[in-house]
Design a protein around this motif. Structure first.
Motif, PDB file in Angstrom:
ATOM      1  N   ARG A  49       0.829  -1.215   0.000  1.00 20.89           N
ATOM      2  CA  ARG A  49       0.000   0.000   0.000  1.00 20.89           C
ATOM      3  C   ARG A  49       0.860   1.260   0.000  1.00 20.89           C
ATOM      4  NH1 ARG A  49      -3.844  -2.639   4.212  1.00 20.89           N
ATOM      5  NH2 ARG A  49      -5.454  -3.462   2.835  1.00 20.89           N
ATOM      6  N   SER A  50       1.921   1.253   0.777  1.00 23.34           N
ATOM      7  CA  SER A  50       2.830   2.394   0.821  1.00 23.34           C
ATOM      8  C   SER A  50       3.476   2.624  -0.542  1.00 23.34           C
ATOM      9  CB  SER A  50       3.897   2.156   1.885  1.00 23.34           C
ATOM     10  OG  SER A  50       4.850   3.171   1.861  1.00 23.34           O
ATOM     11  N   ASP A  51       3.916   1.539  -1.196  1.00 19.70           N
ATOM     12  CA  ASP A  51       4.525   1.667  -2.517  1.00 19.70           C
ATOM     13  C   ASP A  51       3.526   2.193  -3.542  1.00 19.70           C
ATOM     14  OD1 ASP A  51       6.885   0.773  -1.501  1.00 19.70           O
ATOM     15  OD2 ASP A  51       6.713  -1.262  -2.294  1.00 19.70           O
ATOM     16  N   ILE A  52       2.278   1.762  -3.446  1.00 19.29           N
ATOM     17  CA  ILE A  52       1.253   2.243  -4.367  1.00 19.29           C
ATOM     18  C   ILE A  52       1.024   3.737  -4.176  1.00 19.29           C
ATOM     19  CG2 ILE A  52      -1.222   2.132  -4.887  1.00 19.29           C
ATOM     20  CD1 ILE A  52      -1.026  -0.898  -4.445  1.00 19.29           C
ATOM     21  N   GLU A  53       0.967   4.174  -2.926  1.00 17.86           N
ATOM     22  CA  GLU A  53       0.783   5.610  -2.657  1.00 17.86           C
ATOM     23  C   GLU A  53       1.966   6.405  -3.201  1.00 17.86           C
ATOM     24  OE1 GLU A  53      -1.702   7.537  -1.462  1.00 17.86           O
ATOM     25  OE2 GLU A  53      -2.857   5.699  -1.694  1.00 17.86           O
ATOM     26  N   THR A  54       3.171   5.908  -3.006  1.00 16.07           N
ATOM     27  CA  THR A  54       4.353   6.592  -3.529  1.00 16.07           C
ATOM     28  C   THR A  54       4.284   6.680  -5.051  1.00 16.07           C
ATOM     29  OG1 THR A  54       5.664   5.764  -1.675  1.00 16.07           O
ATOM     30  CG2 THR A  54       6.873   6.541  -3.592  1.00 16.07           C
ATOM     31  N   GLY A  55       3.862   5.604  -5.690  1.00  6.48           N
ATOM     32  CA  GLY A  55       3.711   5.601  -7.147  1.00  6.48           C
ATOM     33  C   GLY A  55       2.666   6.598  -7.616  1.00  6.48           C
ATOM     34  N   ARG A  56       1.582   6.703  -6.872  1.00  6.34           N
ATOM     35  CA  ARG A  56       0.541   7.674  -7.236  1.00  6.34           C
ATOM     36  C   ARG A  56       1.064   9.105  -7.161  1.00  6.34           C
ATOM     37  NH1 ARG A  56      -4.422   5.044  -3.911  1.00  6.34           N
ATOM     38  NH2 ARG A  56      -4.925   3.428  -5.425  1.00  6.34           N
ATOM     39  N   TYR A  57       1.794   9.405  -6.085  1.00  5.04           N
ATOM     40  CA  TYR A  57       2.351  10.754  -5.951  1.00  5.04           C
ATOM     41  C   TYR A  57       3.342  11.044  -7.074  1.00  5.04           C
ATOM     42  CZ  TYR A  57       0.296  11.136  -1.301  1.00  5.04           C
ATOM     43  OH  TYR A  57      -0.575  11.191  -0.251  1.00  5.04           O
ATOM     44  N   TRP A  58       4.175  10.051  -7.420  1.00  3.58           N
ATOM     45  CA  TRP A  58       5.139  10.227  -8.494  1.00  3.58           C
ATOM     46  C   TRP A  58       4.425  10.484  -9.819  1.00  3.58           C
ATOM     47  CZ3 TRP A  58       6.053   7.496 -13.002  1.00  3.58           C
ATOM     48  CH2 TRP A  58       7.244   7.786 -13.670  1.00  3.58           C
ATOM     49  N   ALA A  59       3.378   9.694 -10.114  1.00  8.22           N
ATOM     50  CA  ALA A  59       2.646   9.850 -11.376  1.00  8.22           C
ATOM     51  C   ALA A  59       1.946  11.204 -11.441  1.00  8.22           C
ATOM     52  CB  ALA A  59       1.634   8.716 -11.535  1.00  8.22           C
ATOM     53  N   ARG A  60       1.349  11.613 -10.326  1.00  4.00           N
ATOM     54  CA  ARG A  60       0.688  12.928 -10.310  1.00  4.00           C
ATOM     55  C   ARG A  60       1.694  14.061 -10.530  1.00  4.00           C
ATOM     56  NH1 ARG A  60      -2.991  11.346  -5.237  1.00  4.00           N
ATOM     57  NH2 ARG A  60      -4.640  10.280  -6.402  1.00  4.00           N
ATOM     58  N   ASP A  61       2.863  13.925  -9.923  1.00  2.00           N
ATOM     59  CA  ASP A  61       3.897  14.945 -10.100  1.00  2.00           C
ATOM     60  C   ASP A  61       4.360  15.002 -11.552  1.00  2.00           C
ATOM     61  OD1 ASP A  61       5.897  16.878  -9.187  1.00  2.00           O
ATOM     62  OD2 ASP A  61       7.347  15.249  -9.566  1.00  2.00           O
TER      63      ASP A  61
END
Length: 95
Positions: A50-62
């Motif tokens: 879940r933490s990795d998915i959230e990090t990926g989401r933030y990266w993609a949004r950025d």
């Protein structure tokens, strides 16, 4: 067939019922502990995922935000890049 250790006899095997029960209890305890560790590892793995998915989401949004800004700043350059990529994909797919 030859006997590998002639010093051992069938009478040397002692049936100690108390020792058998002790080993059974210890084996059951180890199995229960192993199951608990496995479930704890699974919960930890889920949390890490879940933490990795959230990090990926933030990266993609950025990255999406940066791309929008770059396109808005230089629309002609972005259009030419997109056109070039489209032509290259078309050439590769045509073969």
């Amino acid at each position: 067939m030859t006997d590998l250790n002639p010093a051992l006899n069938a009478e040397d095997i002692v049936d100690d019922g108390d020792m058998t029960r002790t080993l059974d209890v210890e084996g059951d305890r180890l199995l229960v502990e192993g199951e608990q560790r496995a479930f704890a590892r699974e919960r930890g793995l889920r949390q890490a995922l879940r933490s990795d998915i959230e990090t990926g989401r933030y990266w993609a949004r950025d990255r999406a935000s940066r791309a929008r800004t770059a396109i808005e700043d230089q629309p002609l350059k972005a259009t030419l890049y997109a056109l070039g990529v489209g032509v290259m994909i078309g050439i590769l797919l045509r073969r």
